[in-house]
Motif scaffolding. Structure first.
Motif, mmCIF file in Angstrom:
data_model
loop_
_atom_site.group_PDB
_atom_site.id
_atom_site.type_symbol
_atom_site.label_atom_id
_atom_site.label_comp_id
_atom_site.label_asym_id
_atom_site.label_seq_id
_atom_site.Cartn_x
_atom_site.Cartn_y
_atom_site.Cartn_z
ATOM 1 N N TYR A 107 0.858 -1.186 0.000
ATOM 2 C CA TYR A 107 0.000 0.000 0.000
ATOM 3 C C TYR A 107 0.892 1.234 0.000
ATOM 4 C CZ TYR A 107 -3.650 3.287 1.432
ATOM 5 O OH TYR A 107 -4.529 4.337 1.496
ATOM 6 N N GLY A 108 0.749 2.054 -1.060
ATOM 7 C CA GLY A 108 1.581 3.250 -1.149
ATOM 8 C C GLY A 108 0.975 4.268 -2.078
ATOM 9 N N VAL A 109 1.388 4.227 -3.334
ATOM 10 C CA VAL A 109 0.842 5.136 -4.344
ATOM 11 C C VAL A 109 0.414 4.308 -5.552
ATOM 12 C CG1 VAL A 109 2.249 7.107 -3.637
ATOM 13 C CG2 VAL A 109 3.140 5.518 -5.345
ATOM 14 N N THR A 110 -0.522 4.850 -6.314
ATOM 15 C CA THR A 110 -0.949 4.202 -7.555
ATOM 16 C C THR A 110 0.030 4.575 -8.663
ATOM 17 O OG1 THR A 110 -3.267 4.311 -6.880
ATOM 18 C CG2 THR A 110 -2.818 3.941 -9.213
ATOM 19 N N ILE A 111 0.605 3.575 -9.296
ATOM 20 C CA ILE A 111 1.576 3.815 -10.377
ATOM 21 C C ILE A 111 0.809 4.076 -11.668
ATOM 22 C CG2 ILE A 111 3.506 2.851 -11.685
ATOM 23 C CD1 ILE A 111 4.080 1.047 -9.298
ATOM 24 N N PRO A 112 1.081 5.182 -12.373
ATOM 25 C CA PRO A 112 0.379 5.470 -13.633
ATOM 26 C C PRO A 112 0.606 4.363 -14.657
ATOM 27 C CG PRO A 112 1.614 7.389 -12.861
ATOM 28 C CD PRO A 112 2.030 6.240 -11.995
ATOM 29 N N GLU A 113 -0.362 4.204 -15.539
ATOM 30 C CA GLU A 113 -0.319 3.124 -16.527
ATOM 31 C C GLU A 113 0.931 3.200 -17.404
ATOM 32 O OE1 GLU A 113 -1.697 -0.348 -18.245
ATOM 33 O OE2 GLU A 113 -2.573 0.745 -16.543
ATOM 34 N N GLU A 114 1.306 4.436 -17.837
ATOM 35 C CA GLU A 114 2.457 4.562 -18.734
ATOM 36 C C GLU A 114 3.764 4.140 -18.046
ATOM 37 O OE1 GLU A 114 1.605 8.633 -16.926
ATOM 38 O OE2 GLU A 114 0.453 7.000 -17.864
ATOM 39 N N LYS A 115 3.836 4.359 -16.734
ATOM 40 C CA LYS A 115 5.035 3.937 -15.999
ATOM 41 C C LYS A 115 4.982 2.441 -15.676
ATOM 42 C CE LYS A 115 6.255 8.380 -13.940
ATOM 43 N NZ LYS A 115 6.630 9.100 -12.699
ATOM 44 N N LEU A 116 3.772 1.943 -15.471
ATOM 45 C CA LEU A 116 3.613 0.517 -15.179
ATOM 46 C C LEU A 116 4.049 -0.333 -16.368
ATOM 47 C CD1 LEU A 116 2.513 -0.905 -12.616
ATOM 48 C CD2 LEU A 116 0.367 -1.201 -13.829
ATOM 49 N N ASN A 117 3.841 0.194 -17.588
ATOM 50 C CA ASN A 117 4.222 -0.542 -18.795
ATOM 51 C C ASN A 117 5.733 -0.640 -18.952
ATOM 52 O OD1 ASN A 117 1.537 -0.929 -19.525
ATOM 53 N ND2 ASN A 117 1.448 0.954 -20.717
ATOM 54 N N ARG A 118 6.470 0.253 -18.279
ATOM 55 C CA ARG A 118 7.938 0.263 -18.421
ATOM 56 C C ARG A 118 8.655 -0.238 -17.174
ATOM 57 N NH1 ARG A 118 10.380 5.736 -20.210
ATOM 58 N NH2 ARG A 118 12.118 4.299 -20.510
ATOM 59 N N ILE A 119 7.901 -0.725 -16.218
ATOM 60 C CA ILE A 119 8.470 -0.986 -14.904
ATOM 61 C C ILE A 119 9.506 -2.108 -14.900
ATOM 62 C CG2 ILE A 119 6.813 -2.711 -14.058
ATOM 63 C CD1 ILE A 119 6.683 -0.931 -11.460
ATOM 64 N N PHE A 120 9.460 -3.005 -15.912
ATOM 65 C CA PHE A 120 10.418 -4.108 -15.969
ATOM 66 C C PHE A 120 11.614 -3.798 -16.879
ATOM 67 C CE2 PHE A 120 6.415 -6.277 -14.840
ATOM 68 C CZ PHE A 120 6.821 -6.889 -13.667
ATOM 69 N N ALA A 166 19.851 7.090 -2.852
ATOM 70 C CA ALA A 166 19.773 6.900 -1.402
ATOM 71 C C ALA A 166 18.437 6.318 -0.988
ATOM 72 C CB ALA A 166 19.978 8.247 -0.706
ATOM 73 N N SER A 167 17.405 6.540 -1.801
ATOM 74 C CA SER A 167 16.088 6.029 -1.435
ATOM 75 C C SER A 167 15.557 4.999 -2.410
ATOM 76 C CB SER A 167 15.090 7.200 -1.353
ATOM 77 O OG SER A 167 15.060 7.899 -2.565
ATOM 78 N N GLY A 168 16.314 4.730 -3.455
ATOM 79 C CA GLY A 168 15.893 3.728 -4.426
ATOM 80 C C GLY A 168 17.075 2.973 -4.969
ATOM 81 N N GLY A 169 16.818 1.868 -5.664
ATOM 82 C CA GLY A 169 17.900 1.058 -6.199
ATOM 83 C C GLY A 169 18.307 1.523 -7.585
ATOM 84 N N SER A 170 19.005 0.649 -8.284
ATOM 85 C CA SER A 170 19.531 0.984 -9.607
ATOM 86 C C SER A 170 18.480 0.862 -10.696
ATOM 87 C CB SER A 170 20.707 0.052 -9.930
ATOM 88 O OG SER A 170 20.255 -1.289 -9.954
ATOM 89 N N GLY A 171 17.329 0.292 -10.380
ATOM 90 C CA GLY A 171 16.328 0.044 -11.407
ATOM 91 C C GLY A 171 16.566 -1.262 -12.133
ATOM 92 N N LEU A 172 17.392 -2.123 -11.553
ATOM 93 C CA LEU A 172 17.687 -3.423 -12.157
ATOM 94 C C LEU A 172 16.920 -4.560 -11.519
ATOM 95 C CD1 LEU A 172 21.532 -3.408 -12.850
ATOM 96 C CD2 LEU A 172 19.706 -3.639 -14.505
ATOM 97 N N GLY A 173 16.443 -4.362 -10.286
ATOM 98 C CA GLY A 173 15.832 -5.461 -9.535
ATOM 99 C C GLY A 173 14.687 -6.129 -10.262
ATOM 100 N N LEU A 174 13.752 -5.335 -10.798
ATOM 101 C CA LEU A 174 12.587 -5.901 -11.471
ATOM 102 C C LEU A 174 12.954 -6.492 -12.835
ATOM 103 C CD1 LEU A 174 9.853 -3.242 -10.599
ATOM 104 C CD2 LEU A 174 10.222 -5.491 -9.557
ATOM 105 N N ALA A 175 13.935 -5.879 -13.504
ATOM 106 C CA ALA A 175 14.389 -6.434 -14.784
ATOM 107 C C ALA A 175 15.021 -7.803 -14.580
ATOM 108 C CB ALA A 175 15.390 -5.476 -15.440
ATOM 109 N N ILE A 176 15.809 -7.934 -13.530
ATOM 110 C CA ILE A 176 16.434 -9.225 -13.215
ATOM 111 C C ILE A 176 15.370 -10.240 -12.830
ATOM 112 C CG2 ILE A 176 17.949 -10.410 -11.566
ATOM 113 C CD1 ILE A 176 19.620 -7.816 -11.471
#
Length: 381
Positions: free
Chosen positions: A305-318, A331-341
């Protein structure tokens, strides 16, 4: 697929038929108007006269050479005409080959112009334009990923300065001060330790970036109970849950959930998804993990439970190096590789992973094929 070039096939057959008919008609015309009419004999005798050959000698030659071998000469003439017809048809084929060759070169050379071919090669034109579009798209995505990677390395390198400065500053205070109250010394040591842990995390992120493209994931599969694995992964995250005030809702079936998989790589997937859920959860909110059977598959859901991710960002999340909140620093987020991996590992297991976000809830669902009893026996034997 085999019917896509019907127009080309019909056109080529018509061209072959037309060429053969022209050759036959030309042969008949020559035979009727030249040979049978006597014009050729007159012409032959006229040429011999110019060469001062006697009339009777020339006539004898004509009968020996032409009249006695008339059928053979006619057959040879038809063969020559048919060969010319075949040559003309082959030239038509080679014209198509040259056009296709030029179109293939245009796929890799020209960037913007669409490929055009004759109407009978329309299926080839569509295919080549699709290939060209995909190559252009992949080139763009590769450049974008490289740019994101470069930017992220710069951000991480910049963020490394902050904890390093703190470590040097507080370390200097500890070494230079003659006497410090125990309470102050302990506080400084705790700060140095937390900053060192932060540096360790940032260095791990840098290492993850550098090895992602070069690394090939090799699976070592065995029979695994996902129920036990999720309990273990959730247990490891309890300190993070407590720190953020999250309370875990773990929904597991009573029976076993067996899959043939690489336990280490699946644990990596669940770790990435759970860490992502913790990072983007609101403080003092629920975090749900659900394991369930679905036909011949097994589903695992991670919801926060946090925020609703917009559809256009959800399509690119991986996508590699993509972060939903681009305003966040490393400092508050990762490299953006976790979901791709995670996506790559799940697909190597013949599964799929999808993301949904609505009403402030974000859910990642992993679907894996459930192994049969026979597979389980073979794997365990």
């Amino acid at each position: 697929m085999k019917n896509r070039y019907t127009a080309l096939t019909i056109k080529m057959l018509l061209q072959v038929f037309a060429a053969l008919m022209l050759a036959i008609i030309a042969g008949i015309c020559v035979l009727y108007f030249v040979v049978d009419s006597g014009r050729f004999a007159d012409f032959f005798l006229y040429v011999c006269g110019l060469l001062h050959i006697e009339f009777w000698t020339a006539t004898s030659w004509y009968y020996k050479i032409f009249s006695d071998n008339e059928l053979l000469i006619i057959a040879a003439g038809y063969v020559v005409l048919i060969l010319f017809a075949v040559y003309w048809v082959i030239r038509r084929y080679t014209k198509y080959m040259r056009q296709i060759e030029a179109a293939i070169e245009a796929v890799f050379v020209e960037k913007d112009a669409l490929i055009t071919l004759p109407s009978e090669l329309k299926p080839m034109e569509i295919t080549l334009n699709n290939i060209k579009y995909m190559l252009t798209q992949r080139e763009f995505e590769a450049k974008e990923a490289q740019q994101q990677k470069s930017d992220l390395v710069v951000y991480l390198a910049h963020d490394l300065k902050t904890p390093l400065t703190s470590i040097l500053g507080y370390g200097s205070l500890l070494t230079e001060a003659d006497t410090l109250p125990p309470e102050t010394s302990r506080r400084y040591v705790n700060i140095i330790y937390s900053k060192a842990k932060r540096m360790e995390f940032l260095l791990e992120e840098l290492f993850e970036i550098t090895r992602f493209n070069a690394q090939s994931i090799n699976l070592i599969k065995r029979s695994i109970d996902l129920k036990v694995m999720l309990e273990q992964v959730a247990e490891e995250f309890y300190p993070l849950f407590t720190e953020k005030g999250l309370y875990l809702d773990l929904e597991l079936p009573a029976e076993k959930c067996m899959v043939i998989a690489d336990g280490e790589q699946l644990a990596r997937v669940f770790d990435n998804l759970l860490r992502n859920a913790v990072n983007y959860s609101e403080p003092d909110s629920p975090l749900r993990i659900r394991l369930y059977h679905e036909a011949e598959n097994i589903g695992i859901q991670f919801s926060n439970y946090g925020v609703t991710i917009p559809e256009e960002k959800l399509n690119r999340i991986f996508e590699k190096f993509y972060r939903v909140d681009e305003g966040r620093s490393s400092a508050s987020g990762g490299s953006g590789l976790g979901l791709a991996i995670a996506k790559k590992i799940v697909e190597l297991h013949d599964g799929k992973i999808v993301a949904q976000s609505m009403d402030l809830w974000t859910t990642f669902t992993v679907i894996l094929p459930q192994n049969s009893e026979e597979e389980e026996k073979v794997t365990n034997s």
